[in-house]
Design a protein around this motif. Structure first.
Motif, mmCIF file in Angstrom:
data_model
loop_
_atom_site.group_PDB
_atom_site.id
_atom_site.type_symbol
_atom_site.label_atom_id
_atom_site.label_comp_id
_atom_site.label_asym_id
_atom_site.label_seq_id
_atom_site.Cartn_x
_atom_site.Cartn_y
_atom_site.Cartn_z
ATOM 1 N N LEU A 1 0.864 -1.174 0.000
ATOM 2 C CA LEU A 1 0.000 0.000 0.000
ATOM 3 C C LEU A 1 0.900 1.222 0.000
ATOM 4 O O LEU A 1 1.805 1.322 0.838
ATOM 5 N N PHE A 2 0.710 2.124 -0.933
ATOM 6 C CA PHE A 2 1.489 3.356 -0.968
ATOM 7 C C PHE A 2 0.795 4.411 -0.123
ATOM 8 O O PHE A 2 -0.375 4.716 -0.347
ATOM 9 N N VAL A 3 1.526 4.941 0.841
ATOM 10 C CA VAL A 3 1.027 6.040 1.671
ATOM 11 C C VAL A 3 1.681 7.302 1.137
ATOM 12 O O VAL A 3 2.912 7.434 1.153
ATOM 13 N N LEU A 4 0.861 8.221 0.625
ATOM 14 C CA LEU A 4 1.373 9.457 0.038
ATOM 15 C C LEU A 4 1.455 10.535 1.110
ATOM 16 O O LEU A 4 0.479 10.795 1.816
ATOM 17 N N ILE A 5 2.628 11.151 1.203
ATOM 18 C CA ILE A 5 2.890 12.168 2.212
ATOM 19 C C ILE A 5 3.398 13.426 1.511
ATOM 20 O O ILE A 5 4.353 13.366 0.737
ATOM 21 N N ASP A 6 2.778 14.558 1.791
ATOM 22 C CA ASP A 6 3.236 15.845 1.258
ATOM 23 C C ASP A 6 4.535 16.206 1.976
ATOM 24 O O ASP A 6 4.540 16.425 3.191
ATOM 25 N N CYS A 7 5.636 16.261 1.237
ATOM 26 C CA CYS A 7 6.961 16.453 1.842
ATOM 27 C C CYS A 7 7.136 17.824 2.479
ATOM 28 O O CYS A 7 8.084 18.046 3.222
ATOM 29 N N ARG A 8 6.222 18.745 2.226
ATOM 30 C CA ARG A 8 6.367 20.105 2.762
ATOM 31 C C ARG A 8 5.957 20.204 4.221
ATOM 32 O O ARG A 8 6.222 21.208 4.865
ATOM 33 N N HIS A 9 5.323 19.159 4.743
ATOM 34 C CA HIS A 9 4.770 19.220 6.099
ATOM 35 C C HIS A 9 5.511 18.293 7.049
ATOM 36 O O HIS A 9 6.014 17.239 6.651
ATOM 37 N N GLU A 10 5.521 18.661 8.316
ATOM 38 C CA GLU A 10 6.100 17.791 9.340
ATOM 39 C C GLU A 10 5.169 16.601 9.553
ATOM 40 O O GLU A 10 4.022 16.615 9.095
ATOM 41 N N PRO A 11 5.661 15.560 10.217
ATOM 42 C CA PRO A 11 4.821 14.372 10.430
ATOM 43 C C PRO A 11 3.484 14.750 11.094
ATOM 44 O O PRO A 11 3.455 15.462 12.096
ATOM 45 N N GLN A 12 2.415 14.277 10.491
ATOM 46 C CA GLN A 12 1.068 14.545 11.009
ATOM 47 C C GLN A 12 0.606 13.357 11.844
ATOM 48 O O GLN A 12 0.783 12.196 11.440
ATOM 49 N N LYS A 13 0.005 13.648 12.966
ATOM 50 C CA LYS A 13 -0.473 12.605 13.878
ATOM 51 C C LYS A 13 -1.378 11.603 13.149
ATOM 52 O O LYS A 13 -1.253 10.395 13.325
ATOM 53 N N ILE A 14 -2.257 12.109 12.333
ATOM 54 C CA ILE A 14 -3.212 11.246 11.632
ATOM 55 C C ILE A 14 -2.495 10.254 10.705
ATOM 56 O O ILE A 14 -2.863 9.088 10.616
ATOM 57 N N ASP A 15 -1.431 10.718 10.035
ATOM 58 C CA ASP A 15 -0.684 9.829 9.146
ATOM 59 C C ASP A 15 0.110 8.803 9.952
ATOM 60 O O ASP A 15 0.176 7.630 9.577
ATOM 61 N N LEU A 16 0.711 9.242 11.051
ATOM 62 C CA LEU A 16 1.463 8.322 11.908
ATOM 63 C C LEU A 16 0.549 7.250 12.491
ATOM 64 O O LEU A 16 0.915 6.074 12.552
ATOM 65 N N GLU A 17 -0.662 7.631 12.889
ATOM 66 C CA GLU A 17 -1.624 6.665 13.425
ATOM 67 C C GLU A 17 -2.068 5.689 12.345
ATOM 68 O O GLU A 17 -2.241 4.498 12.608
ATOM 69 N N PHE A 18 -2.241 6.182 11.126
ATOM 70 C CA PHE A 18 -2.629 5.304 10.024
ATOM 71 C C PHE A 18 -1.529 4.281 9.757
ATOM 72 O O PHE A 18 -1.798 3.082 9.623
ATOM 73 N N MET A 19 -0.280 4.729 9.726
ATOM 74 C CA MET A 19 0.832 3.796 9.503
ATOM 75 C C MET A 19 0.941 2.800 10.655
ATOM 76 O O MET A 19 1.230 1.621 10.438
ATOM 77 N N GLU A 20 0.695 3.258 11.866
ATOM 78 C CA GLU A 20 0.702 2.353 13.020
ATOM 79 C C GLU A 20 -0.374 1.277 12.848
ATOM 80 O O GLU A 20 -0.142 0.096 13.074
ATOM 81 N N TRP A 21 -1.546 1.689 12.407
ATOM 82 C CA TRP A 21 -2.646 0.757 12.171
ATOM 83 C C TRP A 21 -2.271 -0.247 11.075
ATOM 84 O O TRP A 21 -2.523 -1.444 11.207
ATOM 85 N N LEU A 22 -1.639 0.236 10.008
ATOM 86 C CA LEU A 22 -1.194 -0.674 8.948
ATOM 87 C C LEU A 22 -0.228 -1.709 9.513
ATOM 88 O O LEU A 22 -0.341 -2.891 9.222
ATOM 89 N N GLY A 23 0.729 -1.244 10.325
ATOM 90 C CA GLY A 23 1.697 -2.155 10.921
ATOM 91 C C GLY A 23 1.044 -3.172 11.833
ATOM 92 O O GLY A 23 1.375 -4.362 11.789
ATOM 93 N N GLU A 24 0.120 -2.719 12.671
ATOM 94 C CA GLU A 24 -0.577 -3.625 13.587
ATOM 95 C C GLU A 24 -1.351 -4.693 12.831
ATOM 96 O O GLU A 24 -1.519 -5.807 13.309
ATOM 97 N N ASN A 25 -1.821 -4.339 11.634
ATOM 98 C CA ASN A 25 -2.587 -5.277 10.821
ATOM 99 C C ASN A 25 -1.727 -5.984 9.774
ATOM 100 O O ASN A 25 -2.258 -6.655 8.894
ATOM 101 N N GLU A 26 -0.403 -5.815 9.904
ATOM 102 C CA GLU A 26 0.555 -6.472 9.022
ATOM 103 C C GLU A 26 0.293 -6.205 7.547
ATOM 104 O O GLU A 26 0.407 -7.085 6.688
ATOM 105 N N ILE A 27 -0.071 -4.948 7.254
ATOM 106 C CA ILE A 27 -0.289 -4.518 5.879
ATOM 107 C C ILE A 27 1.028 -3.935 5.374
ATOM 108 O O ILE A 27 1.521 -2.948 5.919
#
Length: 135
Positions: free
Chosen positions: A46-72
């Motif tokens: 799954l490609f997670v697209l991140i706008d490089c102009r912004h610092e890490p967003q909580k919502i994106d970090l939580e989404f990636m955490e969820w992907l990891g927890e679900n072994e995606i």
């Protein structure tokens, strides 16, 4: 789990075309996305697209955490790399990587992209080819 619930409730309120829909429409789209991600056996990345102009967003970090927890399996594509200087891009990438390593033992694959200038396009296509060849 709680990180997914936070992601789910936040994600529905953010862009992604959800904001203009009513609550029922947002929930329906969310279920479709969840089912697609969790139930699609053929999903190899799954490609997670991140706008490089912004610092890490909580919502994106939580989404990636969820992907990891679900072994995606997922990869990051930092987009809009033509919109900032090379130095600033490297700074932003380092901040993002440092933030990810607070929770992750290993970073996911990271790719860079500019749709306007077509930068990174070949690397992304080659990466997809590598994934497909490994199946």
């Amino acid at each position: 789990d709680s990180s997914f619930r936070r992601w789910r409730s936040s994600r529905v309120g953010c862009g992604y075309g959800f904001a203009q829909r009513g609550k029922e429409g947002r929930e329906n789209i969310q279920r479709i996305i969840e089912d697609y991600i969790l139930e699609r056996e053929q999903l190899t990345n799954l490609f997670v697209l991140i706008d490089c102009r912004h610092e890490p967003q909580k919502i994106d970090l939580e989404f990636m955490e969820w992907l990891g927890e679900n072994e995606i399996p997922f990869s990051l594509i930092f987009t809009k790399i033509d919109k900032i200087s090379k130095g600033r891009l490297q700074e932003n990438l380092k901040v993002y990587q440092t933030k990810l390593l607070e929770s992750w033992e290993e970073l996911p694959p990271i790719l860079l992209s500019s749709s306007e200038k077509k930068e990174g396009r070949d690397k992304i296509l080659n990466y997809i080819d590598e994934i497909n060849k490994s199946l």
